[in-house]
Design a protein around this motif. Structure first.
Motif, PDB file in Angstrom:
ATOM      1  N   GLU A  44      14.101   0.786  -9.105  1.00 19.79           N
ATOM      2  CA  GLU A  44      13.252  -0.294  -9.285  1.00 19.79           C
ATOM      3  C   GLU A  44      13.542  -1.154 -10.375  1.00 19.79           C
ATOM      4  O   GLU A  44      13.626  -2.505 -10.178  1.00 19.79           O
ATOM      5  CB  GLU A  44      11.674   0.138  -8.715  1.00 19.79           C
ATOM      6  N   LYS A 145       4.920  -0.136 -11.607  1.00 16.22           N
ATOM      7  CA  LYS A 145       3.742  -0.250 -10.802  1.00 16.22           C
ATOM      8  C   LYS A 145       4.169  -0.224  -9.069  1.00 16.22           C
ATOM      9  O   LYS A 145       3.314   0.112  -8.335  1.00 16.22           O
ATOM     10  CB  LYS A 145       2.869  -1.459 -11.321  1.00 16.22           C
ATOM     11  N   ILE A 146       5.365  -0.846  -9.188  1.00 16.67           N
ATOM     12  CA  ILE A 146       5.790  -0.845  -7.650  1.00 16.67           C
ATOM     13  C   ILE A 146       6.090   0.331  -7.225  1.00 16.67           C
ATOM     14  O   ILE A 146       5.977   0.796  -5.961  1.00 16.67           O
ATOM     15  CB  ILE A 146       7.046  -1.962  -7.761  1.00 16.67           C
ATOM     16  N   TRP A 148       5.070   3.263  -7.431  1.00 21.79           N
ATOM     17  CA  TRP A 148       3.950   3.985  -7.582  1.00 21.79           C
ATOM     18  C   TRP A 148       3.931   5.693  -7.373  1.00 21.79           C
ATOM     19  O   TRP A 148       4.760   6.177  -6.486  1.00 21.79           O
ATOM     20  CB  TRP A 148       2.668   3.546  -6.787  1.00 21.79           C
ATOM     21  N   THR A 153      -0.762   3.480  -0.485  1.00 11.78           N
ATOM     22  CA  THR A 153      -0.260   2.173  -0.985  1.00 11.78           C
ATOM     23  C   THR A 153      -1.196   1.669  -1.976  1.00 11.78           C
ATOM     24  O   THR A 153      -2.208   1.891  -2.164  1.00 11.78           O
ATOM     25  CB  THR A 153      -0.437   1.189   0.323  1.00 11.78           C
ATOM     26  N   PRO A 154      -0.395   1.454  -3.036  1.00 12.29           N
ATOM     27  CA  PRO A 154      -1.325   0.895  -4.339  1.00 12.29           C
ATOM     28  C   PRO A 154      -2.074  -0.597  -3.734  1.00 12.29           C
ATOM     29  O   PRO A 154      -1.519  -1.337  -2.769  1.00 12.29           O
ATOM     30  CB  PRO A 154       0.134   0.339  -5.284  1.00 12.29           C
ATOM     31  N   ILE A 157      -0.424  -3.886  -4.624  1.00 14.51           N
ATOM     32  CA  ILE A 157       0.922  -4.006  -4.418  1.00 14.51           C
ATOM     33  C   ILE A 157       1.232  -5.473  -3.683  1.00 14.51           C
ATOM     34  O   ILE A 157       2.125  -6.317  -4.031  1.00 14.51           O
ATOM     35  CB  ILE A 157       1.557  -3.044  -3.730  1.00 14.51           C
ATOM     36  N   ASP A 158       0.395  -6.051  -2.810  1.00 14.75           N
ATOM     37  CA  ASP A 158       0.740  -7.160  -2.174  1.00 14.75           C
ATOM     38  C   ASP A 158       0.614  -8.384  -3.016  1.00 14.75           C
ATOM     39  O   ASP A 158       1.529  -9.134  -2.969  1.00 14.75           O
ATOM     40  CB  ASP A 158      -0.334  -7.331  -0.913  1.00 14.75           C
ATOM     41  N   ASN A 161       3.618  -8.213  -5.601  1.00 14.73           N
ATOM     42  CA  ASN A 161       4.978  -8.575  -4.930  1.00 14.73           C
ATOM     43  C   ASN A 161       4.886 -10.257  -4.984  1.00 14.73           C
ATOM     44  O   ASN A 161       5.750 -10.737  -4.845  1.00 14.73           O
ATOM     45  CB  ASN A 161       5.094  -7.804  -3.761  1.00 14.73           C
ATOM     46  N   TYR A 175      -0.932  -7.496 -12.187  1.00 16.43           N
ATOM     47  CA  TYR A 175      -1.517  -6.285 -12.365  1.00 16.43           C
ATOM     48  C   TYR A 175      -2.346  -5.891 -13.605  1.00 16.43           C
ATOM     49  O   TYR A 175      -3.415  -5.393 -13.290  1.00 16.43           O
ATOM     50  CB  TYR A 175      -0.143  -5.264 -12.513  1.00 16.43           C
TER      51      TYR A 175
END
Length: 207
Positions: A44, A145-146, A148, A153-154, A157-158, A161, A175
């Protein structure tokens, strides 16, 4: 190499291939899930580096290395840090998990012979970030953080991103802002995180 690392490496035969050796090291020290996470974060980090003109090779290496201190359980980390002459902040004493970033930095240098100051800096602040963070610092911070390492699901995250489409600084701040809004529920507010939040809040306003 510092004596505290010798039991971790005594029976390890390194191949000379960094990626392979990090996986061998973590697996040999009963951290196979961390090995997978580090490889995921490396991939990533490389992806994000290519988006923002950072060094993709350095970013990937930083990702591979960032959590190698997982070989030390939480209850040992403050003692290990002191043996390594790492400054232990009061917040780290209260919540030893956070000091793993500083320990990983020393391990990257002493066990895996990493000398690149940019890689070491990114590894050393990947959990909290810091003020005046470098491009590579922010690449690894966001990549971690992405990719995870928790279940599910974090929750951030939305938003992260979405902000990443704006800029890397916006993503890192997203974040930090997520944590800041919930700071009353956190065990500690690390001073580096507080400094990073204030620093990027100003930078995001200027972009």
């Amino acid at each position: 190499m510092h004596a505290v690392f010798q039991p971790l490496t005594r029976h390890l035969v390194l191949t000379g291939d960094l990626k392979t050796d990090i996986q061998l090291f973590l697996s040999a020290n009963q951290c196979p899930s961390t090995a997978k996470h580090c490889m995921d974060v490396g991939a990533e980090s490389r992806r994000i580096a290519l988006l923002f003109n950072a060094d993709p090779v350095a970013a990937e290496i930083a990702g591979w290395l960032h959590d190698i201190s997982a070989v030390f359980p939480n209850h040992e980390r403050i003692d290990v840090a002191r043996q390594l002459h790492i400054e232990v902040l009061p917040e780290e004493e209260i919540f030893p998990m956070i000091i793993h970033q500083k320990i990983s930095k020393v391990m990257a240098k002493e066990i895996f012979n990493i000398a690149d100051p940019d890689i070491l800096s990114a590894v050393g602040c990947h959990t909290t970030l810091r003020s005046n963070s470098s491009l590579l610092d922010r690449v690894l911070f966001v990549a971690d953080k992405i990719a995870w390492d928790q279940e599910g699901t974090p929750p951030f995250i939305d938003d992260l991103n979405r902000n990443l489409k704006e800029s890397l600084t916006h993503a890192a701040f997203a974040y930090l802002h997520f944590l800041w809004e919930r700071k009353e529920t956190l065990k500690v507010i690390h001073p580096w995180l507080r400094d990073a939040y204030e620093d990027l809040k100003d930078k995001v306003r200027l972009v």
